[in-house]
Structure formats: C-alpha cells, structure tokens
Scaffold this motif. Sequence first.
Motif, short mmCIF file in Angstrom:
data_model
loop_
_atom_site.label_atom_id
_atom_site.label_comp_id
_atom_site.label_asym_id
_atom_site.label_seq_id
_atom_site.Cartn_x
_atom_site.Cartn_y
_atom_site.Cartn_z
N ASN A 99 0.80 -1.22 0.00
CA ASN A 99 0.00 0.00 0.00
C ASN A 99 0.84 1.27 0.00
N ASN A 100 2.15 1.16 0.33
CA ASN A 100 3.00 2.34 0.31
C ASN A 100 3.07 2.96 -1.08
N TYR A 101 2.77 2.15 -2.09
CA TYR A 101 2.84 2.66 -3.45
C TYR A 101 1.49 3.18 -3.94
N PHE A 102 0.46 3.04 -3.11
CA PHE A 102 -0.87 3.43 -3.53
C PHE A 102 -1.21 4.82 -3.01
N LEU A 103 -0.73 5.83 -3.68
CA LEU A 103 -1.04 7.21 -3.35
C LEU A 103 -2.04 7.73 -4.37
N PRO A 104 -2.84 8.73 -4.02
CA PRO A 104 -3.91 9.20 -4.92
C PRO A 104 -3.42 9.57 -6.31
N TYR A 105 -4.10 9.05 -7.31
CA TYR A 105 -3.70 9.27 -8.70
C TYR A 105 -3.69 10.75 -9.08
N ASN A 106 -4.74 11.48 -8.73
CA ASN A 106 -4.89 12.86 -9.18
C ASN A 106 -3.89 13.81 -8.53
N THR A 107 -3.38 13.46 -7.35
CA THR A 107 -2.52 14.39 -6.63
C THR A 107 -1.10 13.89 -6.43
N CYS A 108 -0.77 12.74 -7.00
CA CYS A 108 0.55 12.16 -6.78
C CYS A 108 1.36 12.08 -8.07
N VAL A 109 2.66 12.39 -7.97
CA VAL A 109 3.56 12.25 -9.11
C VAL A 109 4.74 11.36 -8.70
N GLY A 130 3.86 23.66 -4.50
CA GLY A 130 2.57 23.25 -3.95
C GLY A 130 2.73 22.56 -2.62
N ASP A 131 1.70 22.58 -1.80
CA ASP A 131 1.75 21.95 -0.47
C ASP A 131 1.82 20.44 -0.62
N TYR A 144 8.03 9.17 -4.69
CA TYR A 144 6.62 9.51 -4.86
C TYR A 144 6.33 10.77 -4.05
N ILE A 145 5.68 11.73 -4.67
CA ILE A 145 5.30 12.96 -3.98
C ILE A 145 3.80 13.13 -4.12
N SER A 146 3.10 13.17 -2.99
CA SER A 146 1.65 13.36 -2.97
C SER A 146 1.36 14.79 -2.51
N PHE A 147 0.71 15.54 -3.36
CA PHE A 147 0.39 16.94 -3.05
C PHE A 147 -1.00 17.05 -2.44
N VAL A 148 -1.25 18.15 -1.77
CA VAL A 148 -2.55 18.39 -1.16
C VAL A 148 -3.60 18.61 -2.25
#
Length: 282
Positions: A99-109, A130-131, A144-148
């Motif tokens: 699950n560490n690799y499962f970050l939100p698609y729309n906000t993660c790069v 961005g935050d 992996y970077i997940s933005f707000v």
Amino acid sequence: MYSKSELNLINNQFEYIKKYCIYIGNIPAEVSKTDLIAKFSVFGEISNLYMKSFIQFCDVKPAVVRYRLMKSVKESSSLHNSRYIQSVLIVLPLDSSYNNYFLPYNTCVVVYTYNKFGMVDFYQKFSKLGDIHAMKKATNVMVYISFVSERAARTILDTKPTDIHINVQTINHVTRNINVCLIDFEKECTSNTAIKLTLLYNRSIGIFGLPSNFTEAKLHDEFSRYGRIEKNRLVYDSTGHSKQYGFVYYEKHLSAQAAKQEMDRSDHTGRKIAVRFVPEKE
C-alpha cells in the motif's frame, strides 16, 4: 452483477491464490503482455496475467502475474527496484503489504532521477510548487510525492525538469502515479471482481509434447469436445516443421478447465502430452 454468495466465493478463492501472485508496478506503457510474460516466465510457469491498459497522461502501468508454483514468486521478487527501459520496477508478492505505493492518482507524481538524492532537498524544492501531503522514497532514483491539491500535481507535470531548481543533472523526468487503487482488491466493485476472475480462471491452455504430424484441424477436433473454441494454433519453426506444441483459446473458462483435467498426461500415439493453463497474449 454477482450475488453476495458468488462474490464471497470469488473472494475466498482469490485469497487462496494470492500467494502464487506478484504485483508489478511502474511497467513502461509501451510494454505488452507478451513482453512481460517473456521477462517474468524465466522464474517459472505463468498461469494467468492481468495488465492494466494504458491510461492517458501516464507512462507506466501495473500488472499482476499468477505463477503455478510459489517458489517463482520469491525468485521473481529479485527484480524489485530493477531498471526496465526508462522505469524502475516495483515487484512484490501480492499477499505482502504494498500500500506504500498506492497514493492518490490525481494528486501524486513520481519523480525519476539520474542519481541519488536527499529527501530534505527534494521537499524544500517541490514544496515551493505546492503543499506536499506525503513523500515516499521508492528507490535510490525514484520518489513519490503526494500533493494536497490536484492543481499542484498538474503544475509539476507541466514544469520542465530543468526548471525545478535542484541540480539540472538530478531530475530525469516526472510522471503521474498509476500504481494506485487501479488494482485495489479490498474495494468491492465490478472492475476489481473482473480482475480477480482474470487471475482465478483461464480460458487458454497450452498443449505440449504433441506428435510431429499433429495438425491444427486435429487439435481443434480433439479439444472442441470440451467447449466452443475461439481460436487454436500450432507453433512451427522457420522451416515449417511443428515444434510439437500449440494453444487453444476457449470461450468459457470451464471448457479450459475440463480440457486440462481430462487431457493432461493423456496418451497420443505413444506420447503423453502435457496440458497447462497459459495467459492469453495479444
């Protein structure tokens, strides 16, 4: 739609076969099922394969491979963090926590780098665009970077690597994260049930050890008694001689199951043939 009892049966069967499966993330978009089978079949016989189709704005995709033997799962995990074309693969047993690799698609790069990097430096530089909600270092050259907000993620995707003021030689490229909730087996929905059925059941079989004079017409006649066949073929070498194996693709998985059970190790003109489930290639 499936009834509650049918879903329970599918889920219970899937829980059992998970130990024979591996999750593969960060597969380059141009890689086909045939390519993936060729790469991972060196670790053992592959029964089934699910690969996510290409998604717009993504240059990677995930897949799940089901092996016939558990030892293949352990051996194939050696490819975790290995380079594949321009990507770095994630290869983990499906029954482990990934699950560490499962970050939100729309906000993660996903940021790929040319060399090792410092997380603090990355945070300071990317947070100016961005935050940041979370950062996860997947490998020495991938984070992996997940933005707000989705807007921040889009800004990163639209920004040239050389315009992100770290070291010009540090950042290779940035892409969306596709390894997210696209294979989310915990969620009860039609798409996830379809993936489970793909891995559980197979409509395709391979027949090995056939007599050298066996024809495609004979192959069809022998195996059509178990159900309607979509296609069948024998494999030949460059000189036109049979390699003594072929494939049958049924309309229903029950037909393939019956054919395998009945025909495996059966005798054909003094030769015992082997029948195995095989993943259907493109």
